[in-house]
Structures are given as C-alpha cells and as structure tokens.
Design a protein around this motif. Sequence first.
Motif, PDB file in Angstrom:
ATOM      1  N   MET A  85       0.839  -1.175   0.000  1.00 46.99           N
ATOM      2  CA  MET A  85       0.000   0.000   0.000  1.00 46.99           C
ATOM      3  C   MET A  85       0.882   1.236   0.000  1.00 46.99           C
ATOM      4  O   MET A  85       1.449   1.594   1.019  1.00 46.99           O
ATOM      5  CB  MET A  85      -0.899   0.010   1.224  1.00 46.99           C
ATOM      6  N   ALA A  86       0.979   1.903  -1.110  1.00 49.63           N
ATOM      7  CA  ALA A  86       1.835   3.074  -1.238  1.00 49.63           C
ATOM      8  C   ALA A  86       1.373   4.220  -0.359  1.00 49.63           C
ATOM      9  O   ALA A  86       2.157   5.097  -0.044  1.00 49.63           O
ATOM     10  CB  ALA A  86       1.867   3.527  -2.697  1.00 49.63           C
ATOM     11  N   TRP A  87       0.132   4.214   0.043  1.00 52.91           N
ATOM     12  CA  TRP A  87      -0.367   5.349   0.807  1.00 52.91           C
ATOM     13  C   TRP A  87      -0.001   5.310   2.279  1.00 52.91           C
ATOM     14  O   TRP A  87      -0.290   6.222   3.021  1.00 52.91           O
ATOM     15  CB  TRP A  87      -1.859   5.511   0.606  1.00 52.91           C
ATOM     16  N   LEU A  88       0.681   4.273   2.704  1.00 57.44           N
ATOM     17  CA  LEU A  88       1.119   4.220   4.097  1.00 57.44           C
ATOM     18  C   LEU A  88       2.469   4.913   4.253  1.00 57.44           C
ATOM     19  O   LEU A  88       3.422   4.362   4.760  1.00 57.44           O
ATOM     20  CB  LEU A  88       1.200   2.770   4.571  1.00 57.44           C
ATOM     21  N   SER A  89       2.540   6.154   3.813  1.00 56.62           N
ATOM     22  CA  SER A  89       3.803   6.887   3.778  1.00 56.62           C
ATOM     23  C   SER A  89       4.339   7.211   5.161  1.00 56.62           C
ATOM     24  O   SER A  89       5.511   7.518   5.301  1.00 56.62           O
ATOM     25  CB  SER A  89       3.636   8.170   2.978  1.00 56.62           C
ATOM     26  N   SER A  90       3.511   7.178   6.191  1.00 56.47           N
ATOM     27  CA  SER A  90       3.999   7.514   7.516  1.00 56.47           C
ATOM     28  C   SER A  90       4.420   6.283   8.310  1.00 56.47           C
ATOM     29  O   SER A  90       4.663   6.365   9.497  1.00 56.47           O
ATOM     30  CB  SER A  90       2.945   8.316   8.281  1.00 56.47           C
ATOM     31  N   CYS A  91       4.543   5.130   7.660  1.00 56.97           N
ATOM     32  CA  CYS A  91       5.024   3.913   8.307  1.00 56.97           C
ATOM     33  C   CYS A  91       6.440   3.631   7.827  1.00 56.97           C
ATOM     34  O   CYS A  91       6.708   3.673   6.636  1.00 56.97           O
ATOM     35  CB  CYS A  91       4.136   2.718   7.944  1.00 56.97           C
ATOM     36  N   THR A  92       7.318   3.343   8.752  1.00 57.95           N
ATOM     37  CA  THR A  92       8.683   2.981   8.379  1.00 57.95           C
ATOM     38  C   THR A  92       9.039   1.665   9.058  1.00 57.95           C
ATOM     39  O   THR A  92       8.609   1.394  10.171  1.00 57.95           O
ATOM     40  CB  THR A  92       9.699   4.068   8.786  1.00 57.95           C
ATOM     41  N   CYS A 101      -9.454   6.490  -2.896  1.00 61.09           N
ATOM     42  CA  CYS A 101      -8.232   7.008  -3.508  1.00 61.09           C
ATOM     43  C   CYS A 101      -7.736   5.982  -4.523  1.00 61.09           C
ATOM     44  O   CYS A 101      -7.617   4.807  -4.211  1.00 61.09           O
ATOM     45  CB  CYS A 101      -7.180   7.263  -2.444  1.00 61.09           C
ATOM     46  N   HIS A 102      -7.458   6.476  -5.721  1.00 60.56           N
ATOM     47  CA  HIS A 102      -7.034   5.569  -6.800  1.00 60.56           C
ATOM     48  C   HIS A 102      -5.968   6.236  -7.640  1.00 60.56           C
ATOM     49  O   HIS A 102      -6.022   7.376  -7.934  1.00 60.56           O
ATOM     50  CB  HIS A 102      -8.235   5.201  -7.650  1.00 60.56           C
ATOM     51  N   THR A 141       1.809   9.235  -1.329  1.00 62.89           N
ATOM     52  CA  THR A 141       3.069   9.515  -2.023  1.00 62.89           C
ATOM     53  C   THR A 141       2.990   9.094  -3.486  1.00 62.89           C
ATOM     54  O   THR A 141       3.950   9.223  -4.220  1.00 62.89           O
ATOM     55  CB  THR A 141       4.237   8.756  -1.357  1.00 62.89           C
ATOM     56  N   ASP A 142       1.820   8.607  -3.916  1.00 58.98           N
ATOM     57  CA  ASP A 142       1.682   8.079  -5.272  1.00 58.98           C
ATOM     58  C   ASP A 142       0.762   8.920  -6.162  1.00 58.98           C
ATOM     59  O   ASP A 142       0.269   8.444  -7.162  1.00 58.98           O
ATOM     60  CB  ASP A 142       1.177   6.643  -5.210  1.00 58.98           C
ATOM     61  N   ASN A 143       0.525  10.185  -5.787  1.00 64.33           N
ATOM     62  CA  ASN A 143      -0.321  11.098  -6.570  1.00 64.33           C
ATOM     63  C   ASN A 143      -1.725  10.565  -6.802  1.00 64.33           C
ATOM     64  O   ASN A 143      -2.327  10.796  -7.849  1.00 64.33           O
ATOM     65  CB  ASN A 143       0.330  11.445  -7.913  1.00 64.33           C
TER      66      ASN A 143
END
Length: 88
Positions: free
Chosen positions: A1-8, A87-88, A61-63
């Motif tokens: 899932m590219a939208w999990l930008s706040s997970c590291t 979101c798509h 992060t994937d526009n």
Amino acid sequence: MAWLSSCTFDGEGGNVTCDRVTVFARPSAGGGCQSFDRPCDVPGDYVQCCGGFLGGCPGRTDNAKCVDDPTDSCNPSSGGADCPGICH
C-alpha cells in the motif's frame, strides 16, 4: 500500500514505526469507511476513503486522486455532493 507513507520499517526485526494520523479506509470489496488511528493499523486489503466529509487523499506519495466509489449507491453526478470516494 503506497499510501502508508507515515510507516517505516527498521529492516531488522520487522519493527514498524507509525505516525499517529487518522486514516479512513474500507475493505476493497466494499462496505463502509472506518476510522483507524494510524495508517499501519489499516488491514492490507483495504482502500483509503476520501471525498465527501473526509476530504482528499492526504498522506499519499503516489499522486492518488479521489474517485467515485463504484460499490456504493451515492452518485456525485445526481446531487450527492458529499459522496465518499476512494483514492485511486
């Protein structure tokens, strides 16, 4: 899932650091949007909800763009200005 930008991920023991940011998501097969306290809490087969009262696609992060949710009966073209989307 590219939208999990706040997970590291630490890359070692599999530990995850996840910012506390409220995310709304639903099962990819359809259903209602649910609130999650952190993006890392969202199950892998869920999609991010957006639009209506939820706003756009924050933290992506994937526009990704907010599009109409084809699994619900709300139609933004027929007076449903507050329809939720995905979101798509």
